[in-house]
Every structure is written in C-alpha cells, then in structure tokens.
Design a protein around this motif. Sequence first.
Motif, PDB file in Angstrom:
ATOM      1  N   PHE A 115       0.909  -1.020  -0.070  1.00 62.11           N
ATOM      2  CA  PHE A 115      -0.061  -0.173  -0.057  1.00 62.11           C
ATOM      3  C   PHE A 115       0.846   1.186   0.107  1.00 62.11           C
ATOM      4  N   THR A 116       0.342   2.470  -0.292  1.00 66.34           N
ATOM      5  CA  THR A 116       1.021   3.662  -0.487  1.00 66.34           C
ATOM      6  C   THR A 116       0.923   4.566   0.733  1.00 66.34           C
ATOM      7  N   ALA A 117       1.895   5.531   0.828  1.00 65.05           N
ATOM      8  CA  ALA A 117       1.851   6.434   2.006  1.00 65.05           C
ATOM      9  C   ALA A 117       0.999   7.609   1.541  1.00 65.05           C
ATOM     10  N   CYS A 118       0.007   8.141   2.504  1.00 71.02           N
ATOM     11  CA  CYS A 118      -0.367   9.389   1.925  1.00 71.02           C
ATOM     12  C   CYS A 118       0.237  10.532   1.779  1.00 71.02           C
ATOM     13  N   ARG A 161     -13.354  11.301   8.415  1.00 72.60           N
ATOM     14  CA  ARG A 161     -13.955  11.227   7.466  1.00 72.60           C
ATOM     15  C   ARG A 161     -13.937   9.859   6.874  1.00 72.60           C
ATOM     16  N   ASP A 162     -14.938   9.257   6.165  1.00 71.12           N
ATOM     17  CA  ASP A 162     -14.871   8.056   5.533  1.00 71.12           C
ATOM     18  C   ASP A 162     -14.717   8.245   4.212  1.00 71.12           C
ATOM     19  N   PHE A 163     -13.683   7.499   3.627  1.00 69.09           N
ATOM     20  CA  PHE A 163     -13.227   7.395   1.984  1.00 69.09           C
ATOM     21  C   PHE A 163     -13.108   5.705   1.884  1.00 69.09           C
ATOM     22  N   TYR A 164     -13.391   5.345   0.957  1.00 69.99           N
ATOM     23  CA  TYR A 164     -13.293   3.945   0.455  1.00 69.99           C
ATOM     24  C   TYR A 164     -12.506   3.926  -0.938  1.00 69.99           C
ATOM     25  N   ILE A 183      -6.875   6.648   3.361  1.00 70.41           N
ATOM     26  CA  ILE A 183      -8.036   6.261   3.709  1.00 70.41           C
ATOM     27  C   ILE A 183      -8.261   6.017   5.287  1.00 70.41           C
ATOM     28  N   ASN A 184      -7.052   5.332   5.711  1.00 72.79           N
ATOM     29  CA  ASN A 184      -6.938   4.895   7.134  1.00 72.79           C
ATOM     30  C   ASN A 184      -6.965   6.302   7.959  1.00 72.79           C
ATOM     31  N   GLN A 185      -5.833   7.239   7.479  1.00 71.76           N
ATOM     32  CA  GLN A 185      -5.672   8.278   8.269  1.00 71.76           C
ATOM     33  C   GLN A 185      -6.683   9.440   8.124  1.00 71.76           C
ATOM     34  N   ALA A 186      -7.593   9.452   7.110  1.00 66.09           N
ATOM     35  CA  ALA A 186      -8.878  10.187   7.062  1.00 66.09           C
ATOM     36  C   ALA A 186      -9.848   9.570   8.146  1.00 66.09           C
TER      37      ALA A 186
END
Length: 396
Positions: free
Chosen positions: A20-23, A120-123, A108-111
């Motif tokens: 996975f990538t870093a924000c 906030r929820d993003f998917y 996504i996880n940090q948001a």
Amino acid sequence: MNKIKSLMLAMMVVLASATFTACGSDDDDNKKETKPEVVDNQSNYDRYQQAVNQIVNTQKKSDKVILVVAFGSTWEQAYDTFEKVVDDYKASFSGWDVFLSFSSAICINQARAGENVEPRDFYDPEHFLTAIGLAGYKQIVVQSLQVIPGEEYRRVRDSYVKDFMNNRNGDFTDAYMKSIDRQVVVGTPLMAEESDAQNLAVVLNAEADVKAAVGEGIVAFMGHGNPEGYDYYGGNIRYLQLESYLRELSKNYYVGTVDMNETYAEDVLAHIGGGKFDYQVGAMGFTANYEKNNAKKAQLFVLMSIAGDHAHNDMSDEEDPESWFSLFNEADIETAAYETNFKEACWKKYKSGDEYIPGLAERSAVRALWKKHTSEAIKKLGTDDALSTPTTASED
C-alpha cells in the motif's frame, strides 16, 4: 535534497513490498489494500463493503455511473477540492451518478482516524466497483484524477478495474458480467498524451494568477512524478513536455517534481542558472538548453490535483531548509509559495482572503480537461475500445 532522493527511493522499495502507499504522495502518481483481521466475526473489509453498498444503493438514480478515483489526502482543503470535482461532474454529466474513491489505503485510514482533520470515511476502488456491480449499473466509467499516466493510474487501471472485469472475487453472476461486456471504460489522466501536455500549458498560461506571476518573474510548477527506479514510460516525460510547451509561451516557466530524477528543486534552480542538460526518461533521451534567467522573483505553483501534504510541506514550508521555498530563497530569488490573487470563487467561506495554494482541480479550466477525457471515454462505451469481460461464461 540528495538525502530526500535517497530516502524516497528507499521508501518506495519498502512500500511496494508492503502493498500500500503512503498518504504523503497526496495525488499523483502501490498495491491494493489488504483485508484486515477479523473483528467480532466480521472483518473490517466486509464492514466497509456494507457501508459502500449502502452509499451506492441510497444515491443510485441511474444505470450509468462515473467513479472518480483520486490518490487521496488528509487535508481539509483537499477534501473541499474533491467535493468541488464531484459537484462539477454531477452538473456536467446529467443522467450519470458520480462517486469519489481514494486509491491510497493509508490516506483512507488516516482520514478515518482524523489525521489533521475531523474523521471522514473514504473507500477504495475495489469496494466501490463491487458495490456498483451489485447495484446493477449497466454503464461504468472509472475516471482517473491523476495528472500523469504513472504508477497510481496504472494500478487503478490494471489492478482494480481489471480485477472487477475478471469478477475476481466471484461477486457477480455470469449474466451480469455478460451485460457489462464493453460497457466499462477508464478515463485517462490529465496528461495522458503529449497533446494533453500542450493543452494544459495553454490553459495554465491563461489562468489570471499564473499569467500575472509569469509577467513578473519566474513561475515554477511542482509536480509529483514517479521514482526513476519505477519508471513508467509516458508518465515522467509529460512533465518535461509540459515545460517545453510552457516555455514556448514564456521563458520564465519551469516544471519540476518531488519524485523524479533530475527534476527536483535543485535541478530546477540549475536550469534557471542556464546550461545544457541531458535527459533519459524511460525509452526517451534528449537534450535541453536553458538560457540563464536573471529574474529575482518567483511564484511556486503545485502541479497536482489538490494542494495537500506536498504543496504545504515540500513546496512551501518556510521552516524546512530543503523545501522549494527555502531553496529558492537561498538562491537569492524572492519566492512566494502562497498567493492572495487566486480569483476563482472559493466554495468554503473560511478560505476568503487567506493566502492560498490552489490545486489543479480547483481551476475550472483544468477540470474541463479532465472532463473532456471522461467524455472521450464515454464515447468508447459499446465499442471494441471498451473493456471486455473474459471470464463470462460462453454462450453454450
């Protein structure tokens, strides 16, 4: 900056193996979010799928859908920009449902954890494409909000969308898969082709704040880029092509990145100093010549869809000695990173009058270029240029 180069390349190796990538990458140009451990007999992955199913089913008004896919961010300004993009798409594509997805699991996880802002929820695209399929959409457009056809775009196209078209998890019936054969397309990034770089140069040069700045001195755009160890032909070269087309309009234009060999801030400053530079980007090698630029003033602009971590830290952080702002000023160039003359109407009152860094997607003229790519993708629906579903059952 050499330390940053080494660190970024090392991080890419680690992150690629972590899937996975870093924000911190914010917008532009590794692998898909892994399913988390089971909690209370139901995995978070399944909980998120149920949440996205509810979003899609509640908002479904049509049999046609556009899924806009951004890398992601944890900045309130970026969230506002994404909302503006979605609203613009809904207004411009009547009869189409529009949803937004983040491709970065860490963003996504940090948001969700409330990193920098209220939670906030993003998917991710996998959850959204699954929900879209389960909702029975008949025409599907996945539109990349990336700037170049680099690592992130290709991950969305070649992993998320391909897995969906192959019915990887067996979520859909053969009948449904047959029904969407050649009814799914992917809209390309902002600079998918060299001609797109030329179009973007014309649009940026016409922006009031950019035109005013280039008339007074140097204008330097900071893109993201791909690390050379993971070169994607047709990706990194777009920055150099954009610069070439911009410099046909004014010799005060320069383009660099935070993640591409030979176009860091120190390299841009070398170009400003003049000289002959040799490039090898993917399969393309060429030489560029720069005349010495004696301008003592510069305005920095972000060349990403949103102004997030890179824009506010790597570009404009006054306390970071290796930020673009600090390096330009160290070179005796009076430099501004924030601006007060971005004239496009802000959609959040707290922004009014503040010094500001506008992302590309905040500019309506630039959004129009992305929407043009979406329109071109829609024209491919029902043709051999659309995606097929090779795993569908035969007619027998």
